[in-house]
Design a protein around this motif. Structure first.
Motif, PDB file in Angstrom:
ATOM      1  N   VAL A 160       0.862  -1.178   0.000  1.00 29.94           N
ATOM      2  CA  VAL A 160       0.000   0.000   0.000  1.00 29.94           C
ATOM      3  C   VAL A 160       0.902   1.234   0.000  1.00 29.94           C
ATOM      4  O   VAL A 160       1.780   1.374   0.855  1.00 29.94           O
ATOM      5  N   ALA A 161       0.673   2.127  -0.964  1.00 30.80           N
ATOM      6  CA  ALA A 161       1.570   3.268  -1.179  1.00 30.80           C
ATOM      7  C   ALA A 161       1.820   4.100   0.074  1.00 30.80           C
ATOM      8  O   ALA A 161       2.951   4.498   0.341  1.00 30.80           O
ATOM      9  N   VAL A 162       0.806   4.380   0.842  1.00 35.03           N
ATOM     10  CA  VAL A 162       0.994   5.215   2.033  1.00 35.03           C
ATOM     11  C   VAL A 162       1.336   4.406   3.274  1.00 35.03           C
ATOM     12  O   VAL A 162       1.534   4.975   4.340  1.00 35.03           O
ATOM     13  N   GLY A 163       1.397   3.111   3.136  1.00 37.77           N
ATOM     14  CA  GLY A 163       1.694   2.245   4.271  1.00 37.77           C
ATOM     15  C   GLY A 163       0.421   1.778   4.946  1.00 37.77           C
ATOM     16  O   GLY A 163      -0.519   2.543   5.094  1.00 37.77           O
ATOM     17  N   ALA A 164       0.388   0.510   5.319  1.00 36.20           N
ATOM     18  CA  ALA A 164      -0.797  -0.047   5.974  1.00 36.20           C
ATOM     19  C   ALA A 164      -0.359  -1.111   6.968  1.00 36.20           C
ATOM     20  O   ALA A 164       0.404  -0.808   7.884  1.00 36.20           O
ATOM     21  N   LYS A 165      -0.806  -2.343   6.790  1.00 34.22           N
ATOM     22  CA  LYS A 165      -0.557  -3.405   7.769  1.00 34.22           C
ATOM     23  C   LYS A 165       0.925  -3.722   7.952  1.00 34.22           C
ATOM     24  O   LYS A 165       1.386  -3.890   9.083  1.00 34.22           O
ATOM     25  N   VAL A 166       1.672  -3.829   6.856  1.00 29.89           N
ATOM     26  CA  VAL A 166       3.094  -4.168   6.979  1.00 29.89           C
ATOM     27  C   VAL A 166       3.843  -3.034   7.688  1.00 29.89           C
ATOM     28  O   VAL A 166       4.673  -3.283   8.563  1.00 29.89           O
ATOM     29  N   THR A 167       3.523  -1.790   7.339  1.00 30.90           N
ATOM     30  CA  THR A 167       4.150  -0.645   7.994  1.00 30.90           C
ATOM     31  C   THR A 167       3.827  -0.630   9.483  1.00 30.90           C
ATOM     32  O   THR A 167       4.716  -0.439  10.320  1.00 30.90           O
ATOM     33  N   ALA A 168       2.562  -0.854   9.817  1.00 32.17           N
ATOM     34  CA  ALA A 168       2.161  -0.872  11.232  1.00 32.17           C
ATOM     35  C   ALA A 168       2.878  -1.980  11.993  1.00 32.17           C
ATOM     36  O   ALA A 168       3.348  -1.766  13.120  1.00 32.17           O
ATOM     37  N   GLN A 169       2.990  -3.159  11.375  1.00 28.64           N
ATOM     38  CA  GLN A 169       3.657  -4.285  12.040  1.00 28.64           C
ATOM     39  C   GLN A 169       5.146  -3.999  12.213  1.00 28.64           C
ATOM     40  O   GLN A 169       5.722  -4.296  13.259  1.00 28.64           O
ATOM     41  N   ALA A 170       5.782  -3.418  11.193  1.00 28.30           N
ATOM     42  CA  ALA A 170       7.208  -3.089  11.296  1.00 28.30           C
ATOM     43  C   ALA A 170       7.449  -2.087  12.416  1.00 28.30           C
ATOM     44  O   ALA A 170       8.387  -2.239  13.209  1.00 28.30           O
ATOM     45  N   HIS A 171       6.581  -1.079  12.524  1.00 24.43           N
ATOM     46  CA  HIS A 171       6.729  -0.096  13.609  1.00 24.43           C
ATOM     47  C   HIS A 171       6.505  -0.745  14.967  1.00 24.43           C
ATOM     48  O   HIS A 171       7.228  -0.451  15.920  1.00 24.43           O
ATOM     49  N   ALA A 172       5.528  -1.638  15.066  1.00 28.33           N
ATOM     50  CA  ALA A 172       5.265  -2.329  16.338  1.00 28.33           C
ATOM     51  C   ALA A 172       6.450  -3.191  16.770  1.00 28.33           C
ATOM     52  O   ALA A 172       6.701  -3.356  17.967  1.00 28.33           O
ATOM     53  N   CYS A 173       7.188  -3.717  15.789  1.00 27.66           N
ATOM     54  CA  CYS A 173       8.351  -4.563  16.091  1.00 27.66           C
ATOM     55  C   CYS A 173       9.629  -3.755  16.244  1.00 27.66           C
ATOM     56  O   CYS A 173      10.683  -4.323  16.543  1.00 27.66           O
TER      57      CYS A 173
END
Length: 83
Positions: free
Chosen positions: A32-45
């Protein structure tokens, strides 16, 4: 098994978590261009080796670095190990 792999590239949130859990370096790509699930998971980790779709084109990575400089052990500074 993933512990014996070379660095992994994934576009799935569960792939990111499983690979980090065994300590294998990973480049996460959020489709997803603006960031979505993968971005959220990476930040959580606490993982910063992340690209979003807008940083990719038909030939692959369209320039620029992630700004990540891994330390010895394969984790960027500030990343935490997932128990």
């Amino acid at each position: 098994m993933p512990a014996r792999l070379d660095p992994v590239v994934t576009d799935r949130p569960h792939g990111l978590v499983l690979v980090l859990r065994v300590g294998t370096p990973v480049l996460a790509i959020d489709p997803v261009a603006v960031g979505a699930k993968v971005t959220a998971q990476a930040h959580a980790c606490g993982w910063s080796a992340l690209l979003t779709a807008e940083r990719l084109d038909a030939r692959g990575w369209n320039g620029g670095g992630t700004g990540v400089r891994p330390r010895a052990g394969g984790r960027p500074a500030g990343a935490r190990r997932i128990p």
